[in-house]
Write an enzyme that holds these catalytic residues in place. Sequence first.
Site, PDB file in Angstrom:
ATOM      1  N   CYS A 101       0.858  -1.171   0.000  1.00  0.00           N
ATOM      2  CA  CYS A 101       0.000   0.000   0.000  1.00  0.00           C
ATOM      3  C   CYS A 101       0.901   1.230   0.000  1.00  0.00           C
ATOM      4  O   CYS A 101       1.618   1.469   0.976  1.00  0.00           O
ATOM      5  CB  CYS A 101      -0.840  -0.072   1.269  1.00  0.00           C
ATOM      6  SG  CYS A 101      -1.894   1.316   1.465  1.00  0.00           S
ATOM      7  N   GLY A 102       0.915   1.945  -1.113  1.00  0.00           N
ATOM      8  CA  GLY A 102       1.867   3.055  -1.291  1.00  0.00           C
ATOM      9  C   GLY A 102       1.553   4.263  -0.433  1.00  0.00           C
ATOM     10  O   GLY A 102       2.431   4.799   0.254  1.00  0.00           O
ATOM     11  N   ASN A 148       1.460  -5.559  -5.529  1.00  0.00           N
ATOM     12  CA  ASN A 148       0.021  -5.785  -5.772  1.00  0.00           C
ATOM     13  C   ASN A 148      -0.266  -5.544  -7.263  1.00  0.00           C
ATOM     14  O   ASN A 148       0.479  -4.858  -7.955  1.00  0.00           O
ATOM     15  CB  ASN A 148      -0.830  -4.906  -4.846  1.00  0.00           C
ATOM     16  CG  ASN A 148      -0.532  -3.429  -4.959  1.00  0.00           C
ATOM     17  OD1 ASN A 148       0.412  -3.007  -5.620  1.00  0.00           O
ATOM     18  ND2 ASN A 148      -1.330  -2.614  -4.312  1.00  0.00           N
ATOM     19  N   HIS A 199      -1.801  -4.269 -10.823  1.00  0.00           N
ATOM     20  CA  HIS A 199      -2.376  -3.059 -11.422  1.00  0.00           C
ATOM     21  C   HIS A 199      -2.601  -3.267 -12.908  1.00  0.00           C
ATOM     22  O   HIS A 199      -1.735  -3.798 -13.611  1.00  0.00           O
ATOM     23  CB  HIS A 199      -1.453  -1.854 -11.213  1.00  0.00           C
ATOM     24  CG  HIS A 199      -1.338  -1.456  -9.788  1.00  0.00           C
ATOM     25  ND1 HIS A 199      -2.211  -0.578  -9.184  1.00  0.00           N
ATOM     26  CD2 HIS A 199      -0.488  -1.869  -8.818  1.00  0.00           C
ATOM     27  CE1 HIS A 199      -1.890  -0.444  -7.914  1.00  0.00           C
ATOM     28  NE2 HIS A 199      -0.846  -1.221  -7.653  1.00  0.00           N
ATOM     29  N   GLU A 228      -9.885   0.716  -6.832  1.00  0.00           N
ATOM     30  CA  GLU A 228      -9.008  -0.188  -6.094  1.00  0.00           C
ATOM     31  C   GLU A 228      -9.656  -1.528  -5.801  1.00  0.00           C
ATOM     32  O   GLU A 228     -10.825  -1.577  -5.406  1.00  0.00           O
ATOM     33  CB  GLU A 228      -8.612   0.432  -4.743  1.00  0.00           C
ATOM     34  CG  GLU A 228      -7.465   1.381  -4.851  1.00  0.00           C
ATOM     35  CD  GLU A 228      -6.969   1.789  -3.477  1.00  0.00           C
ATOM     36  OE1 GLU A 228      -6.980   0.967  -2.540  1.00  0.00           O
ATOM     37  OE2 GLU A 228      -6.579   2.956  -3.350  1.00  0.00           O
ATOM     38  N   ARG A 229      -8.845  -2.551  -5.951  1.00  0.00           N
ATOM     39  CA  ARG A 229      -9.251  -3.884  -5.506  1.00  0.00           C
ATOM     40  C   ARG A 229      -9.584  -3.820  -4.012  1.00  0.00           C
ATOM     41  O   ARG A 229      -8.815  -3.288  -3.219  1.00  0.00           O
ATOM     42  CB  ARG A 229      -8.062  -4.843  -5.729  1.00  0.00           C
ATOM     43  CG  ARG A 229      -8.269  -6.226  -5.208  1.00  0.00           C
ATOM     44  CD  ARG A 229      -7.043  -7.094  -5.435  1.00  0.00           C
ATOM     45  NE  ARG A 229      -5.909  -6.697  -4.614  1.00  0.00           N
ATOM     46  CZ  ARG A 229      -4.791  -7.404  -4.488  1.00  0.00           C
ATOM     47  NH1 ARG A 229      -4.636  -8.537  -5.162  1.00  0.00           N
ATOM     48  NH2 ARG A 229      -3.795  -6.986  -3.735  1.00  0.00           N
ATOM     49  N   CYS A 252      -3.965   6.478  -4.937  1.00  0.00           N
ATOM     50  CA  CYS A 252      -3.379   5.146  -4.784  1.00  0.00           C
ATOM     51  C   CYS A 252      -1.893   5.257  -5.094  1.00  0.00           C
ATOM     52  O   CYS A 252      -1.520   5.578  -6.228  1.00  0.00           O
ATOM     53  CB  CYS A 252      -4.072   4.173  -5.741  1.00  0.00           C
ATOM     54  SG  CYS A 252      -3.414   2.510  -5.690  1.00  0.00           S
ATOM     55  N   GLY A 262      -0.555   2.550  -7.285  1.00  0.00           N
ATOM     56  CA  GLY A 262      -1.144   2.810  -8.602  1.00  0.00           C
ATOM     57  C   GLY A 262      -0.432   3.944  -9.329  1.00  0.00           C
ATOM     58  O   GLY A 262      -0.260   3.890 -10.550  1.00  0.00           O
TER      59      GLY A 262
HETATM   60  O1  ZDP Z   1      -3.960  -3.963  -3.858  1.00  0.00           O
HETATM   61  C1  ZDP Z   1      -4.959  -3.643  -3.200  1.00  0.00           C
HETATM   62  O2  ZDP Z   1      -5.818  -4.484  -2.860  1.00  0.00           O
HETATM   63  C2  ZDP Z   1      -5.133  -2.166  -2.824  1.00  0.00           C
HETATM   64  N1  ZDP Z   1      -6.494  -1.875  -2.511  1.00  0.00           N
HETATM   65  C3  ZDP Z   1      -4.220  -1.903  -1.661  1.00  0.00           C
HETATM   66  C4  ZDP Z   1      -4.170  -0.477  -1.261  1.00  0.00           C
HETATM   67  C5  ZDP Z   1      -3.354   0.345  -2.240  1.00  0.00           C
HETATM   68  C6  ZDP Z   1      -3.270   1.800  -1.854  1.00  0.00           C
HETATM   69  N2  ZDP Z   1      -4.353   2.593  -2.315  1.00  0.00           N
HETATM   70  C7  ZDP Z   1      -1.974   2.435  -2.300  1.00  0.00           C
HETATM   71  O3  ZDP Z   1      -1.830   3.639  -2.046  1.00  0.00           O
HETATM   72  O4  ZDP Z   1      -1.088   1.787  -2.832  1.00  0.00           O
HETATM   73  C8  ZDP Z   1      -3.333   1.981  -0.421  1.00  0.00           C
END
Ligand code: ZDP
Length: 281
Positions: free
Chosen positions: A75-76, A164, A166, A215-216, A224, A227
Amino acid sequence: MTLKFTKYHGLGNDFILIDNLASAEPLISPEEAVRMCDRHFGIGADGVIFVLPGKNDIDYTMRIFNSDGSEPEMCGNGIRCFAQFITELEGQETIGKTYKIDTLAGLICPTIKGNGQVKVDMGQPQLKAVEIPTTLTDKEDKVINHPLVVDGTEYFVTCVSMGNPHCLVFVNDVAVIDLPKIGPLFEHNKCFPQRTNTEFIEVVNSNYLKMRVWERGAGITLACGTGACATVVAGVLNNKCDRITTVELPGGCLEIEWSDKDNHIYMTGPATKVFSGEIDS
Ligand code: ZDP
């Protein structure tokens, strides 16, 4: 049980931070996280982040539950909030200090820059289909500008893992994208076995991109971090932006650099404390 928490946000992507240093396992269950994230019946957040002890030369361990209770690898925006929250727990903010944080996506290193800004070494992007994961092409191949039909429309997608998954889509105008409708159709598309985060990107110029995200596990969020990093990787791979580029999200801007020296991605942006409190869990 009464649980202490602190709310932080990174460009409006908001998290409940829990001091979990006394235990190696999260103090609350995914179901409790869902209740706490609820914006009407709970504290309200896009996710819950736990500050766990580190092992050996690692300073801390980060774990996250999305607002639907699923657990992402990374989570960035969250790791910037995590770093700023650590300075609070440690009782001092040392400008220039870099922390080693263990995540399910490996070692991630945030540096405290002062004024609430945090620069994060996000590691290297993964591009092979098997690493995303996606079945859009052969396991070892990259997915760059690849056709994907969703809801009868053909999109051209690039896939990047920042730990994660994307799915990045360049469009002419991000404002007209019907995110609540097509976001879930990307997230749950059968070509993404672990589901996916999806970003729609508009090129303003070669060092400024506008992005909106579905977002997932969390749906529409204001920003994100992973992202934004994946956006610049996709932009460079598709010759649409420079290696140093600003990404404008609904909640504000992040500065992203994909270094050609070490192949690492560096993300710089704010982490802001909102309030702290206690909740009966
Ligand atoms: O990969 C996922 O399931 C995301 N929902 C995680 C959270 C990503 C986030 N928005 C970010 O900033 O990278 C927190």
